[in-house]
Design a protein around this motif. Structure first.
Motif, PDB file in Angstrom:
ATOM      1  N   ASP A 165       3.203  -0.338 -56.422  1.00  0.00           N
ATOM      2  CA  ASP A 165       2.222  -0.504 -55.348  1.00  0.00           C
ATOM      3  C   ASP A 165       2.600   0.362 -54.151  1.00  0.00           C
ATOM      4  O   ASP A 165       1.745   0.757 -53.373  1.00  0.00           O
ATOM      5  CB  ASP A 165       2.218  -1.957 -54.826  1.00  0.00           C
ATOM      6  N   HIS A 166       3.897   0.574 -54.015  1.00  0.00           N
ATOM      7  CA  HIS A 166       4.382   1.211 -52.793  1.00  0.00           C
ATOM      8  C   HIS A 166       5.538   2.139 -53.138  1.00  0.00           C
ATOM      9  O   HIS A 166       6.343   1.845 -54.019  1.00  0.00           O
ATOM     10  CB  HIS A 166       4.847   0.130 -51.812  1.00  0.00           C
ATOM     11  N   PHE A 167       5.575   3.273 -52.436  1.00  0.00           N
ATOM     12  CA  PHE A 167       6.690   4.207 -52.605  1.00  0.00           C
ATOM     13  C   PHE A 167       7.137   4.678 -51.237  1.00  0.00           C
ATOM     14  O   PHE A 167       6.328   4.841 -50.319  1.00  0.00           O
ATOM     15  CB  PHE A 167       6.256   5.415 -53.458  1.00  0.00           C
ATOM     16  N   PHE A 168       8.443   4.908 -51.113  1.00  0.00           N
ATOM     17  CA  PHE A 168       8.953   5.480 -49.864  1.00  0.00           C
ATOM     18  C   PHE A 168      10.193   6.304 -50.179  1.00  0.00           C
ATOM     19  O   PHE A 168      11.139   5.788 -50.782  1.00  0.00           O
ATOM     20  CB  PHE A 168       9.320   4.370 -48.867  1.00  0.00           C
ATOM     21  N   GLY A 169      10.186   7.582 -49.781  1.00  0.00           N
ATOM     22  CA  GLY A 169      11.395   8.384 -49.978  1.00  0.00           C
ATOM     23  C   GLY A 169      11.089   9.779 -50.488  1.00  0.00           C
ATOM     24  O   GLY A 169      10.140  10.423 -50.052  1.00  0.00           O
ATOM     25  N   TYR A 170      11.955  10.248 -51.405  1.00  0.00           N
ATOM     26  CA  TYR A 170      11.838  11.582 -51.982  1.00  0.00           C
ATOM     27  C   TYR A 170      11.205  11.448 -53.363  1.00  0.00           C
ATOM     28  O   TYR A 170      11.650  10.652 -54.173  1.00  0.00           O
ATOM     29  CB  TYR A 170      13.209  12.198 -52.230  1.00  0.00           C
ATOM     30  N   ASN A 171      10.208  12.266 -53.661  1.00  0.00           N
ATOM     31  CA  ASN A 171       9.729  12.310 -55.043  1.00  0.00           C
ATOM     32  C   ASN A 171      10.615  13.245 -55.855  1.00  0.00           C
ATOM     33  O   ASN A 171      11.036  12.902 -56.954  1.00  0.00           O
ATOM     34  CB  ASN A 171       8.272  12.759 -55.091  1.00  0.00           C
ATOM     35  N   CYS A 172      10.902  14.424 -55.298  1.00  0.00           N
ATOM     36  CA  CYS A 172      11.591  15.483 -56.058  1.00  0.00           C
ATOM     37  C   CYS A 172      13.109  15.366 -55.906  1.00  0.00           C
ATOM     38  O   CYS A 172      13.621  15.183 -54.809  1.00  0.00           O
ATOM     39  CB  CYS A 172      11.128  16.836 -55.551  1.00  0.00           C
ATOM     40  N   GLN A 173      13.806  15.530 -56.980  1.00  0.00           N
ATOM     41  CA  GLN A 173      15.272  15.419 -56.957  1.00  0.00           C
ATOM     42  C   GLN A 173      15.932  16.527 -56.133  1.00  0.00           C
ATOM     43  O   GLN A 173      16.946  16.294 -55.491  1.00  0.00           O
ATOM     44  CB  GLN A 173      15.808  15.425 -58.394  1.00  0.00           C
ATOM     45  N   ARG A 174      15.332  17.729 -56.174  1.00  0.00           N
ATOM     46  CA  ARG A 174      15.928  18.835 -55.394  1.00  0.00           C
ATOM     47  C   ARG A 174      15.773  18.564 -53.895  1.00  0.00           C
ATOM     48  O   ARG A 174      16.673  18.798 -53.107  1.00  0.00           O
ATOM     49  CB  ARG A 174      15.265  20.172 -55.759  1.00  0.00           C
ATOM     50  N   HIS A 175      14.593  18.013 -53.540  1.00  0.00           N
ATOM     51  CA  HIS A 175      14.325  17.648 -52.152  1.00  0.00           C
ATOM     52  C   HIS A 175      15.373  16.635 -51.672  1.00  0.00           C
ATOM     53  O   HIS A 175      15.827  16.665 -50.527  1.00  0.00           O
ATOM     54  CB  HIS A 175      12.904  17.061 -52.086  1.00  0.00           C
ATOM     55  N   ALA A 176      15.799  15.750 -52.588  1.00  0.00           N
ATOM     56  CA  ALA A 176      16.736  14.672 -52.237  1.00  0.00           C
ATOM     57  C   ALA A 176      18.156  15.177 -52.015  1.00  0.00           C
ATOM     58  O   ALA A 176      19.023  14.406 -51.607  1.00  0.00           O
ATOM     59  CB  ALA A 176      16.722  13.600 -53.327  1.00  0.00           C
ATOM     60  N   HIS A 177      18.405  16.464 -52.286  1.00  0.00           N
ATOM     61  CA  HIS A 177      19.743  16.979 -52.005  1.00  0.00           C
ATOM     62  C   HIS A 177      20.020  17.023 -50.503  1.00  0.00           C
ATOM     63  O   HIS A 177      21.162  17.072 -50.076  1.00  0.00           O
ATOM     64  CB  HIS A 177      19.920  18.387 -52.598  1.00  0.00           C
ATOM     65  N   SER A 178      18.957  16.994 -49.706  1.00  0.00           N
ATOM     66  CA  SER A 178      19.132  16.966 -48.249  1.00  0.00           C
ATOM     67  C   SER A 178      19.002  15.535 -47.738  1.00  0.00           C
ATOM     68  O   SER A 178      18.019  14.847 -48.032  1.00  0.00           O
ATOM     69  CB  SER A 178      18.079  17.837 -47.570  1.00  0.00           C
ATOM     70  N   TYR A 179      19.995  15.101 -46.956  1.00  0.00           N
ATOM     71  CA  TYR A 179      19.924  13.773 -46.329  1.00  0.00           C
ATOM     72  C   TYR A 179      19.239  13.850 -44.965  1.00  0.00           C
ATOM     73  O   TYR A 179      18.975  12.825 -44.340  1.00  0.00           O
ATOM     74  CB  TYR A 179      21.330  13.173 -46.183  1.00  0.00           C
ATOM     75  N   PHE A 180      18.998  15.068 -44.513  1.00  0.00           N
ATOM     76  CA  PHE A 180      18.273  15.291 -43.249  1.00  0.00           C
ATOM     77  C   PHE A 180      17.097  16.210 -43.545  1.00  0.00           C
ATOM     78  O   PHE A 180      17.008  17.317 -43.010  1.00  0.00           O
ATOM     79  CB  PHE A 180      19.206  15.890 -42.187  1.00  0.00           C
ATOM     80  N   PRO A 181      16.191  15.767 -44.421  1.00  0.00           N
ATOM     81  CA  PRO A 181      15.085  16.628 -44.850  1.00  0.00           C
ATOM     82  C   PRO A 181      14.044  16.767 -43.743  1.00  0.00           C
ATOM     83  O   PRO A 181      14.029  15.969 -42.796  1.00  0.00           O
ATOM     84  CB  PRO A 181      14.498  15.866 -46.046  1.00  0.00           C
ATOM     85  N   THR A 182      13.181  17.761 -43.904  1.00  0.00           N
ATOM     86  CA  THR A 182      12.146  17.950 -42.885  1.00  0.00           C
ATOM     87  C   THR A 182      10.995  16.950 -43.082  1.00  0.00           C
ATOM     88  O   THR A 182      10.189  16.764 -42.186  1.00  0.00           O
ATOM     89  CB  THR A 182      11.584  19.384 -42.927  1.00  0.00           C
TER      90      THR A 182
END
Lengths: 481, 236
Positions: A165-182
């Motif tokens: 029902d709900h999602f929050f965070g990173y979809n892509c694993q490469r995107h998740a390599h950054s802990y301070f993403p844009t």
């Protein structure tokens, strides 16, 4: 009893306000509901917290000496800790797919990290039966937070199309390599994070936002049982953290300090979830499981592996391989009053058991067309023995196509279709040091029979040697240009 | 009341079960009936698609809630029969929620009805959605439903008994509202499932007294008609 009386009161109130013939018929119904409500225990909430690249040896309860993990250590004391909980396979996307679909990697649709442009991984198919989809048929509210990796929002693999029902965070694993993403995603909506450039330490620490969203979502689940898949990205690379905390002044490299702080942060956030459950009175209604998506991810002699003695369990191998060190991960289950406190189990189980377990605990009938390789752990978790089975099986198609199987205490590994089968006796040799293949041809034959039985052909995952894999990767790269 | 024995409550339950309808009844709708001998009330829960079967969506009020499970059973192995997760209520509720109800899945057939809640009288005697607004809302709903590419079936509104009802409805209004709906559907080439005619001849046997709802036999008759209409469209 309290709910029962509330219900009666509600019935009475309606009766007073609308003394209609219809309500007169309705009243016994309300009373029936009240009576039944008292008799039927509420369906349990299920929270699965998946950490990312955590080694067993990183946690105090598994022997860690340098990194503090007080919450997970307490969780293990209040629940059951598993020495032989196996992941789906030893990299992110296929391991998660195994967990969500109840299938081992000889059978599941995703058997490697397959990166897609611009963002995201190869999606799981539209008709996948996920834990979330199944639990929704039993009235569960569902959410996924952290990292998904099984398909972008505009593909059939989107978490929002796969039962959440709900999602929050990173979809892509490469995107998740950054802990301070844009940016991050709330459901399928992208939102920007101020003060971050996605390249190093910035102003907004994504995990804090994810944790806050998880807490507010749990708070909002008052009327329904819920299933939360909390796929925390800690302590996966890159080693970025907002606060080095306890480790600031240690005589370690910056990477070592950051890694220790990441593990402690993971621990603190699990602690916050457990504290919230207690505050909301949901402690005894909620099964919380924590697990790593694979075993150790660094070589024992590496910068992190060596300092933190990640291989203190004596196991061989790490991420991207199929020896025990890559497959056994840190797993704890807690459910006060149901899961025995202080139990340490060395009976094996695997990620693909989670779906049938969730079905049994929630009283959800097996959906039509469900093809699971797993067995329910409901009784095992509550103090019983682990289910008996013929074998466990793993595949991985990264540098080449690897296969492994375990039956009884025997373990077989084949590092590529052209390699010979290795056989180990885990009882005498948990570190997989002595290959018995030459002495025990009948065990090699047994392993080959399991490989053949468990491996289901899939057009995306033919068995490839290193050379074939490298050629296939080149061809794919050319095609996508 | 608190001392009523459980056995008596269970015995009364079948008579009470059809009373899931108007907003006033909401508390009961939301709760799952889970006495040991009875299956849980699963009608509002989402279902999982069986791969390869066509997807059907039922949109409607408590009458459709009553026939959803029998329709699902009759089409088991032939179609994935979904319904909206709520009582559809009047057309104005439909226009407000349709996008959400449709989701982003692909629908092969959508079977829908609005009417009983539109023609319901409010405290001031007016109807919840007056005929002119009913027509306008239906046109808007049909236009949006057409965009899905699904085959559409409108189910006619089922009879309202004569006499005093709670909440109040007027017998003759059903014909008025159905006439409007049939005109709109004809103009738009939407197929008709005439549920009104399906139950009308035996209405005394099928409908609960002084109520718009049906007994089990009534919902079975409605379900048969719905299945027939769906199969006609699915077979095309």
């Amino acid at each position: 009893m309290i709910r029962n009386r509330d219900c009666l009161r509600r019935g009475t109130a309606l009766w007073t306000v609308y003394p209609s013939p219809m309500l007169r018929r309705l009243l016994p119904y309300l009373l029936l509901v009240a009576a039944a409500g008292a008799a039927e225990p509420r369906k349990p909430n299920i929270i699965f917290i998946l950490s990312d690249d955590l080694a067993q040896g990183d946690l105090g309860c598994y022997g860690q000496k340098l990194i503090q993990t007080p919450n997970l250590d307490r969780m293990a004391q209040e629940g059951t800790r598993f020495l032989q909980g196996y992941c789906g396979t030893s990299v992110c996307a296929p391991s998660r797919t195994s967990l969500m679909l109840g299938q081992h990697t000889g059978h599941s649709p995703i058997r490697a990290n397959r990166e897609l442009k611009v963002e995201g991984q190869l999606p799981i198919p539209a008709d996948s039966i996920t834990v979330a989809k199944a639990l929704k048929t039993s009235g569960y509210a569902t959410a996924c937070a952290g990292k998904w990796g099984m398909g972008m929002f505009d593909t059939p693999g989107s978490p929002l199309k796969q039962g959440f029902d709900h999602f929050f965070g990173y979809n892509c694993q490469r995107h998740a390599h950054s802990y301070f993403p844009t940016y991050l995603y709330r459901d399928d909506q992208r939102f920007e994070l101020p003060g971050n450039d996605g390249k190093g330490v910035g102003k907004t620490y994504a995990q804090e936002l994810i944790q806050q969203d998880v807490e507010s979502w749990i708070r909002a689940q008052k009327d329904k049982p819920f299933f939360l898949f909390y796929a925390i990205t800690l302590p996966h690379a890159r080693q970025e953290i907002d606060d080095l905390g306890l480790y600031k002044d240690k005589p370690w490299t910056p990477t070592q300090k950051a890694y220790a702080a990441q593990v402690t942060r993971l621990d603190a956030d699990v602690g916050r979830v457990l504290k919230l459950l207690k505050e909301l009175g949901l402690d005894e209604r909620t099964l919380v499981m924590t697990a790593g998506d694979n075993g150790s991810s660094f070589a024992p002699g590496s910068e992190l592996g060596k300092l933190f003695e990640q291989a203190s369990n004596g196991l061989r191998g790490y991420k991207r391989g199929l020896y025990e060190g890559a497959l056994r991960q840190a797993a704890i289950a807690r459910w006060p009053g149901k899961v025995p406190a202080g139990r340490v189990s060395d009976e094996p189980w695997a990620f693909w058991d989670f779906l049938p377990t969730a079905l049994e605990l929630s009283g959800t009938p097996a959906p039509t067309g469900l093809k699971t390789d797993g067995l329910s752990l409901a009784s095992f978790l509550q103090g019983g023995a682990a289910p008996k089975r013929d074998y466990f099986y793993w595949e991985l198609h990264e540098a080449q196509s690897l296969q492994a199987a375990r039956w009884g205490d025997w373990k077989a590994v084949r590092n590529g279709p052209a390699a010979k089968v290795e056989v180990y006796d885990l009882k005498a040799d948990a570190g997989e040091k002595t290959d018995l293949a030459a002495q025990r041809p009948e065990l090699v034959a047994k392993a080959l029979a399991i490989f053949q039985n468990a491996h289901v052909d899939h057009p995306d995952w033919p068995m490839r040697t290193q050379k074939q894999m490298s050629e296939a990767n080149k061809a794919r790269a050319k095609e996508s240009k | 009341m608190k001392t009523l024995p459980l056995g008596l409550l269970l015995a009364l339950a079948p008579f009470a079960q059809s009373a899931e309808a108007d907003p006033a009844a909401k508390p009961a709708e939301r709760v799952t009936v889970t006495a040991k001998a009875k299956a849980p009330n699963t009608v509002m829960l989402p279902i999982l698609d069986v791969a390869g079967l066509p997807r059907v969506l039922l949109i409607g009020d408590s009458i459709s809630i009553g026939y959803t499970l029998p329709v699902r059973k009759l089409l088991a192995g032939k179609a994935n029969v979904h319904r909206i997760p709520t009582n559809g209520g009047p057309t104005k509720n439909g226009t407000a929620n349709l996008t959400k109800w449709l989701g982003d899945g692909k629908w092969d057939v959508i079977h829908f009805n609005f009417g009983l809640h539109d023609l319901r009288h409010m405290d001031d005697g007016s109807r919840q959605v007056e005929p002119a607004d009913y027509e306008r809302n239906l046109r808007s709903l049909v236009a949006d439903l057409k965009k899905t590419g699904a085959k559409l079936i409108f189910a006619t509104t089922t009879p309202v008994p004569e006499g005093k009802l709670t909440p109040p409805r007027t017998f003759g209004d059903v014909a008025t509202y159905n006439e409007i709906a049939l005109k709109v559907m004809k103009e738009n080439g939407v197929a008709i499932d005439d549920l009104n005619t399906a139950v009308a001849p035996e209405i005394a046997k099928l409908q609960n007294p002084h109520d718009v709802h049906y007994n089990a036999a009534g919902y079975e008759v409605l379900a048969q008609a719905v299945v027939k209409a769906l199969q006609k469209e699915l077979g095309k």
